[in-house]
Design an enzyme around this catalytic site. Structure first.
Site, short mmCIF file in Angstrom:
data_model
loop_
_atom_site.label_atom_id
_atom_site.label_comp_id
_atom_site.label_asym_id
_atom_site.label_seq_id
_atom_site.Cartn_x
_atom_site.Cartn_y
_atom_site.Cartn_z
N ASP A 1 0.84 -1.20 0.00
CA ASP A 1 0.00 0.00 0.00
C ASP A 1 0.88 1.25 0.00
OD1 ASP A 1 0.89 -0.19 2.60
OD2 ASP A 1 -1.08 -0.02 3.53
N SER A 2 2.22 1.05 -0.02
CA SER A 2 3.13 2.17 -0.27
C SER A 2 2.89 2.73 -1.68
CB SER A 2 4.59 1.73 -0.11
OG SER A 2 4.83 0.52 -0.81
N ASP B 1 -1.06 -6.02 -0.17
CA ASP B 1 -1.52 -5.41 1.08
C ASP B 1 -3.02 -5.19 1.07
OD1 ASP B 1 0.59 -5.01 2.85
OD2 ASP B 1 1.23 -3.15 1.88
N LYS C 1 -1.42 -9.38 2.77
CA LYS C 1 -0.68 -8.96 3.98
C LYS C 1 -1.55 -8.00 4.77
CE LYS C 1 3.17 -6.14 3.81
NZ LYS C 1 2.74 -4.93 4.53
N GLU D 1 -1.61 -5.54 8.48
CA GLU D 1 -0.80 -4.93 9.55
C GLU D 1 -1.44 -5.16 10.91
OE1 GLU D 1 0.01 -0.79 8.77
OE2 GLU D 1 0.92 -1.22 6.83
N GLU E 1 8.95 -4.32 10.51
CA GLU E 1 9.41 -3.04 9.97
C GLU E 1 9.99 -2.16 11.08
OE1 GLU E 1 6.65 -1.11 7.33
OE2 GLU E 1 7.84 0.75 7.26
O1 KIV Z 1 3.59 -1.14 1.67
C1 KIV Z 1 4.77 -1.51 1.70
O2 KIV Z 1 5.59 -1.20 0.84
C2 KIV Z 1 5.18 -2.34 2.83
C3 KIV Z 1 6.65 -2.61 2.98
C4 KIV Z 1 7.34 -1.42 3.49
C5 KIV Z 1 6.91 -3.81 3.81
O3 KIV Z 1 4.38 -2.75 3.61
#
Ligand code: KIV
Length: 272
Positions: A52-53, A91, A121, A123, A190
């Protein structure tokens, strides 16, 4: 080359677990589009995270909170079309799984059905465990994410190193054990102290992938645009830039502008 003659084996959730057992480190990077995902896959990365980055690097938002489930599915399906070998993990975005396990399951199902990705994934630890359990009941592999969890940035208030204090470190270890016993196939840690990350990797049997968590873990992940040097405002200590593409790309584009304006482009051989 036909599927039958391909020389590589597809990476699976089982094969990354085998890698941990063999002591072979896992290389993971993010990708959000077809062109870069193809390069990342062909260069031999084991796991591709459609993070989600994307909210930051693709859409220019300050945090990961605004990105939507449909936008994540758009990025994930572009990546899946490019990838032949790597395991593709996506994510679940902010607001699509917290506090409501039914919604978590339907978000995860949408990702798997509409993008063709291989895992999701999430969090968090104990706070989201009912969502993790419910997603797992549908046979969808789940990767956990502990330590600095950017979707909770407004709770933390800063992006500094997490779990430096004993209490938070103990909770992180408990959460890692809980994610493992619930059935997660791997965990991202992280921005936590390297010693703590090493302890976690030794305590669980599933792979632990670090970002800013030292080298005592089972693998590493970085944001692709950061490690390629396409972004240059962001310089945390853990980031190694393997290329400096910001300079190369802007330099190339500057040259193109000059060539167009000076009639140097196109030349005789570049026209019909
Ligand atoms: O969204 C992302 O890029 C991440 C990584 C930093 C692990 O969750």
């Amino acid at each position: 080359m036909s599927a039958a003659t391909k020389e590589f084996k597809k990476v699976t959730t089982a094969s990354v677990q085998e890698m941990k057992k063999r002591g072979e480190k896992i290389a993971m990077l993010t990708a959000y589009d077809f062109t870069l995902a193809r390069m990342v896959d062909q260069a031999g990365v084991d796991v591709i995270l459609v993070g989600d980055s994307a909210s930051n690097v693709m859409a220019g938002h300050e945090t990961t909170l605004p990105i939507t489930l449909s936008q994540m599915i758009y990025h994930a399906s572009s990546v899946v079309r490019a990838v032949e070998r790597a395991l593709v993990v996506v994510d679940l975005p902010f607001g699509s799984y917290q506090g409501n396990s039914k919604e978590a399951l339907s978000s995860a199902i949408r990702i798997m059905k509409e993008s063709g990705a291989h895992a999701v994934k999430l969090e968090g630890g104990s706070e989201i465990i009912t969502s993790v359990k419910r997603i797992l009941t549908a046979g969808i592999p789940v990767m956990g994410h502990l330590g600095l969890t950017p979707q909770s940035i407004y709770k933390f208030g800063t992006y500094t190193v997490r779990a430096k204090e004993e209490e938070e470190a103990e909770k992180l270890i408990e959460d890692a054990l809980l994610l493992e016993s619930t059935g997660c196939f791997a965990i991202v840690l992280e921005k936590i102290p390297a010693k703590l990350a090493t302890r976690v990797a030794a305590a669980v049997h599933i792979p632990v992938i670090g970002i800013g968590a030292g080298n005592g873990v089972d693998g590493q992940v970085l944001v692709l645009h950061d490690m390629l040097g396409m972004t240059h405002e962001f310089s945390p200590r853990f980031l190694r830039r393997y290329l400096h593409l910001y300079e190369s790309i802007t330099g190339g584009i500057r040259q193109y502008c000059e060539d167009v304006k000076s009639l140097n482009f196109p030349n005789e051989s570049e026209q019909y």
